[in-house]
Design a protein around this motif. Structure first.
Motif, PDB file in Angstrom:
ATOM      1  N   GLU A  26      33.115  29.055  46.965  1.00  0.00           N
ATOM      2  CA  GLU A  26      32.735  27.952  46.079  1.00  0.00           C
ATOM      3  C   GLU A  26      31.450  28.276  45.328  1.00  0.00           C
ATOM      4  O   GLU A  26      31.217  27.765  44.228  1.00  0.00           O
ATOM      5  N   GLU A  27      30.614  29.124  45.904  1.00  0.00           N
ATOM      6  CA  GLU A  27      29.357  29.497  45.278  1.00  0.00           C
ATOM      7  C   GLU A  27      29.621  30.321  44.015  1.00  0.00           C
ATOM      8  O   GLU A  27      30.708  30.872  43.828  1.00  0.00           O
ATOM      9  N   THR A  28      28.624  30.383  43.140  1.00  0.00           N
ATOM     10  CA  THR A  28      28.738  31.219  41.946  1.00  0.00           C
ATOM     11  C   THR A  28      28.919  32.666  42.385  1.00  0.00           C
ATOM     12  O   THR A  28      28.047  33.250  43.036  1.00  0.00           O
ATOM     13  N   THR A  29      30.075  33.239  42.037  1.00  0.00           N
ATOM     14  CA  THR A  29      30.472  34.529  42.610  1.00  0.00           C
ATOM     15  C   THR A  29      31.091  35.423  41.544  1.00  0.00           C
ATOM     16  O   THR A  29      31.815  34.952  40.664  1.00  0.00           O
ATOM     17  N   VAL A  30      30.815  36.714  41.656  1.00  0.00           N
ATOM     18  CA  VAL A  30      31.467  37.739  40.844  1.00  0.00           C
ATOM     19  C   VAL A  30      32.129  38.736  41.785  1.00  0.00           C
ATOM     20  O   VAL A  30      31.499  39.216  42.733  1.00  0.00           O
ATOM     21  N   VAL A  31      33.392  39.018  41.525  1.00  0.00           N
ATOM     22  CA  VAL A  31      34.168  39.965  42.338  1.00  0.00           C
ATOM     23  C   VAL A  31      34.608  41.113  41.445  1.00  0.00           C
ATOM     24  O   VAL A  31      35.161  40.897  40.367  1.00  0.00           O
ATOM     25  N   THR A  32      34.354  42.339  41.880  1.00  0.00           N
ATOM     26  CA  THR A  32      34.904  43.500  41.191  1.00  0.00           C
ATOM     27  C   THR A  32      35.928  44.152  42.103  1.00  0.00           C
ATOM     28  O   THR A  32      35.720  44.243  43.323  1.00  0.00           O
ATOM     29  N   VAL A  33      37.042  44.587  41.505  1.00  0.00           N
ATOM     30  CA  VAL A  33      38.165  45.116  42.277  1.00  0.00           C
ATOM     31  C   VAL A  33      38.611  46.448  41.702  1.00  0.00           C
ATOM     32  O   VAL A  33      38.677  46.619  40.475  1.00  0.00           O
ATOM     33  N   LYS A  34      38.945  47.374  42.573  1.00  0.00           N
ATOM     34  CA  LYS A  34      39.511  48.653  42.174  1.00  0.00           C
ATOM     35  C   LYS A  34      40.627  48.994  43.150  1.00  0.00           C
ATOM     36  O   LYS A  34      40.414  49.037  44.364  1.00  0.00           O
ATOM     37  N   HIS A  35      41.801  49.228  42.609  1.00  0.00           N
ATOM     38  CA  HIS A  35      42.967  49.577  43.428  1.00  0.00           C
ATOM     39  C   HIS A  35      43.190  48.573  44.554  1.00  0.00           C
ATOM     40  O   HIS A  35      43.444  48.939  45.701  1.00  0.00           O
ATOM     41  N   MET A  36      43.059  47.305  44.220  1.00  0.00           N
ATOM     42  CA  MET A  36      43.349  46.165  45.094  1.00  0.00           C
ATOM     43  C   MET A  36      42.343  45.982  46.226  1.00  0.00           C
ATOM     44  O   MET A  36      42.522  45.125  47.081  1.00  0.00           O
ATOM     45  N   ASN A  37      41.283  46.767  46.239  1.00  0.00           N
ATOM     46  CA  ASN A  37      40.213  46.574  47.206  1.00  0.00           C
ATOM     47  C   ASN A  37      38.976  46.057  46.497  1.00  0.00           C
ATOM     48  O   ASN A  37      38.704  46.444  45.355  1.00  0.00           O
ATOM     49  N   PRO A  38      38.194  45.196  47.138  1.00  0.00           N
ATOM     50  CA  PRO A  38      36.933  44.786  46.527  1.00  0.00           C
ATOM     51  C   PRO A  38      35.985  45.969  46.433  1.00  0.00           C
ATOM     52  O   PRO A  38      35.769  46.685  47.415  1.00  0.00           O
ATOM     53  N   ALA A  39      35.451  46.187  45.237  1.00  0.00           N
ATOM     54  CA  ALA A  39      34.451  47.238  45.055  1.00  0.00           C
ATOM     55  C   ALA A  39      33.066  46.676  45.342  1.00  0.00           C
ATOM     56  O   ALA A  39      32.277  47.252  46.093  1.00  0.00           O
ATOM     57  N   GLY A  40      32.763  45.532  44.729  1.00  0.00           N
ATOM     58  CA  GLY A  40      31.490  44.869  44.967  1.00  0.00           C
ATOM     59  C   GLY A  40      31.619  43.381  44.746  1.00  0.00           C
ATOM     60  O   GLY A  40      32.344  42.946  43.846  1.00  0.00           O
ATOM     61  N   ILE A  41      30.934  42.601  45.550  1.00  0.00           N
ATOM     62  CA  ILE A  41      30.945  41.145  45.419  1.00  0.00           C
ATOM     63  C   ILE A  41      29.512  40.659  45.491  1.00  0.00           C
ATOM     64  O   ILE A  41      28.734  41.081  46.355  1.00  0.00           O
ATOM     65  N   GLY A  42      29.165  39.782  44.545  1.00  0.00           N
ATOM     66  CA  GLY A  42      27.821  39.247  44.524  1.00  0.00           C
ATOM     67  C   GLY A  42      27.805  37.758  44.243  1.00  0.00           C
ATOM     68  O   GLY A  42      28.672  37.237  43.539  1.00  0.00           O
TER      69      GLY A  42
END
Length: 508
Positions: free
Chosen positions: A260-276
């Protein structure tokens, strides 16, 4: 005279099509509402009860289920005995059936619909006529899709109705009726795992190729489509989504729905690369990018807040495949759309994904299961070490647990509260995932606050030992190994906090 029977729920294109059939010499037979529409258009139409010599009955439930209809459809024109039977009973052959079915799907999607209303919208006569016509496609044209009207007329006008075309229409009929019946079966089914699995899907799009250029592919939506789906997103800019784009974007949407928090998700090949996460989107982006500024290249970004110009400027400088968010400010859209091939997608975000069954193909069949929607809560945690977690470590554990369930097993996530620092995905043994995740994380800002989360139990104490040797001070894992006591003893020996979550999150 050549005879066509028309009985449709969807009246789009009906009158022009019927007019052209008359021009081609067809005699029209019709039922109920279709008859009224055609008659109002000034066409000469024979009522179905004039064909059957029997009135419609039971509120229209029975009108075409009659030998004068089905014999006219099923008689083989190449068998003299069939044609003699038609002549004996004064039955006129039917050469074309134009039918689309009661709107069962549209009915059950209405708010507050009752079971009785749904049942009344199960078509019986329509599928029966279509199936009869499709079985006898060598002599009868079965038309179920209004988008085929124009091509049918064109082929009739140019005398190009060959067996291949007839067979294609028949195949479409059986595909349509099978999907129709599957949707009804799904609506009525009370067992999660019925003896015969019927899953209706509708084509979304043909893909340029699949995972690799030598593989053909297409995308399909569930008949009752889910609003929170990449297949329902609005593509504001960029080229067609590829097979891999869709899979990766789906993974990103599943991950970001955890927060629910302000979040950015980066994904590569269906795995999370980085989440902040952050107080604002720019801060969340900065943390996600810092989490893995290499893997993000060519990746997917999902943001659960409107994209602003400041964040857009930062993303603009990186090669990305897709950015998906609830919306973009005009300034952000202008910045990002300058890249011709960057896909910009919008979708109403949610934190509630419906608990539907997921289907995975295997050679010779499929396996199905419920989605892993198990939430994470401190209430379910059991502290098994002598060392006790701080409030900050517990928050980081919850965050890491939400992430680790979306990482390919064996999965390890090293994170602090609101930011991933290292992800170890898909290794054949757990210690390799531990090593990789820690190596990715160890030199990052905030590592001193890091916890380690595992998607499944530690079969040995080596993961605890390696983590402790590299300054990880708190670990969360499901527990449940016959050697749990060894991991607990190692944690106590090295002064590490060890928490059992009680929930395994394998993702194969």
């Amino acid at each position: 005279m050549t005879r066509a029977l028309l009985s449709v729920s969807d009246k789009n294109g009906l009158v022009p099509f019927a007019q052209k059939l008359v021009e081609l010499g067809y005699e029209l037979v019709s039922t109920g509402g279709t008859h009224k529409v055609l008659e109002a258009a000034g066409l000469n139409v024979i009522a179905i009860d004039d064909v059957t010599d029997f009135p419609e009955m039971l509120d229209g439930r029975v009108k075409t289920l009659h030998p004068r209809v089905h014999a006219g459809l099923l008689a083989r024109r190449d068998l003299p005995e069939h044609m003699a039977t038609l002549a004996e009973f004064n039955i006129t052959p039917i050469d074309m059936v134009v039918v689309n079915l009661y709107p069962f799907k549209e009915t059950i999607q209405k708010s507050g619909v009752t079971e009785a209303e749904a049942i009344e919208n199960i078509d019986i006569g329509g599928p029966s006529m279509l199936r009869s016509a499709a079985k006898n496609f060598a002599s009868v044209l079965p038309i179920v899709d209004p988008t085929d009207y124009d091509v049918v007329i064109e082929k009739l006008q140019t005398n190009q109705v060959d067996q291949a075309f007839r067979k294609s229409l028949a195949a479409k009929v059986f595909q349509h009726t099978a999907a129709y019946d599957a949707l009804i079966a799904d609506y009525l089914t009370v067992s999660e795992f019925p003896k015969n699995l019927t899953l209706p899907y509708e084509k979304f799009d043909d893909m340029r190729y699949g995972e690799n250029p030598h593989q053909k592919a297409a995308a399909y939506t569930t008949a009752l489509s889910e609003s929170y789906s990449v297949l329902n997103a609005d593509i504001l800019h960029g080229k067609q989504l590829s097979y891999n784009n869709i899979r990766d974007a789906d993974a990103a949407l599943r991950i970001i729905a955890e927060f629910e928090e302000t979040t950015v998700v980066t994904v590569k090949h269906m795995n999370p690369a980085g989440i902040g996460q952050g107080e604002n989107l720019e801060e969340a982006w900065d943390k996600a990018f810092a989490a893995d500024d290499i893997s993000i290249f060519g990746g997917i970004v999902a943001l659960n807040r409107q994209v602003d110009a400041v964040t857009a400027e930062k993303m603009h400088g990186i090669f990305l495949e897709i950015i998906i968010a609830p919306s973009f400010t005009p300034e952000a859209f202008e910045i990002l759309s300058a890249k011709k091939n960057l896909r910009l997608l919008t979708l109403p975000f949610t934190n509630t994904i419906s608990q539907n069954l997921e289907v995975t193909s295997v050679l010779g069949g499929v396996v199905i299961q419920e989605r892993d929607l198990m939430g994470e809560s401190e209430a379910n945690f059991e502290v098994v070490s002598k060392a006790q977690p701080t409030a900050q470590q517990l928050r980081a554990m919850i965050f890491a647990q939400k992430v680790v369930k979306h990482v390919k097993s064996n999965a390890i996530v090293v994170a602090r509260d609101g930011q991933t620092l290292g992800v170890g995905a898909g290794q054949p043994n757990r210690i390799d995932s531990v090593v990789y995740a820690i190596q990715k994380a160890v030199n990052k800002t905030g590592f001193s606050e890091a916890v380690l989360a595992s998607d499944a139990f530690f079969p040995m104490d080596d993961s605890v030992a390696y983590a402790a040797d590299h300054d990880i001070k708190a670990i969360v894992e499901p527990g449940g190994s016959i050697k749990d006591k060894d991991s607990i003893a190692k944690a106590d020996e090295l002064g590490v906090v060890l928490v059992f979550s009680g929930t395994r999150h394998f993702k194969h």
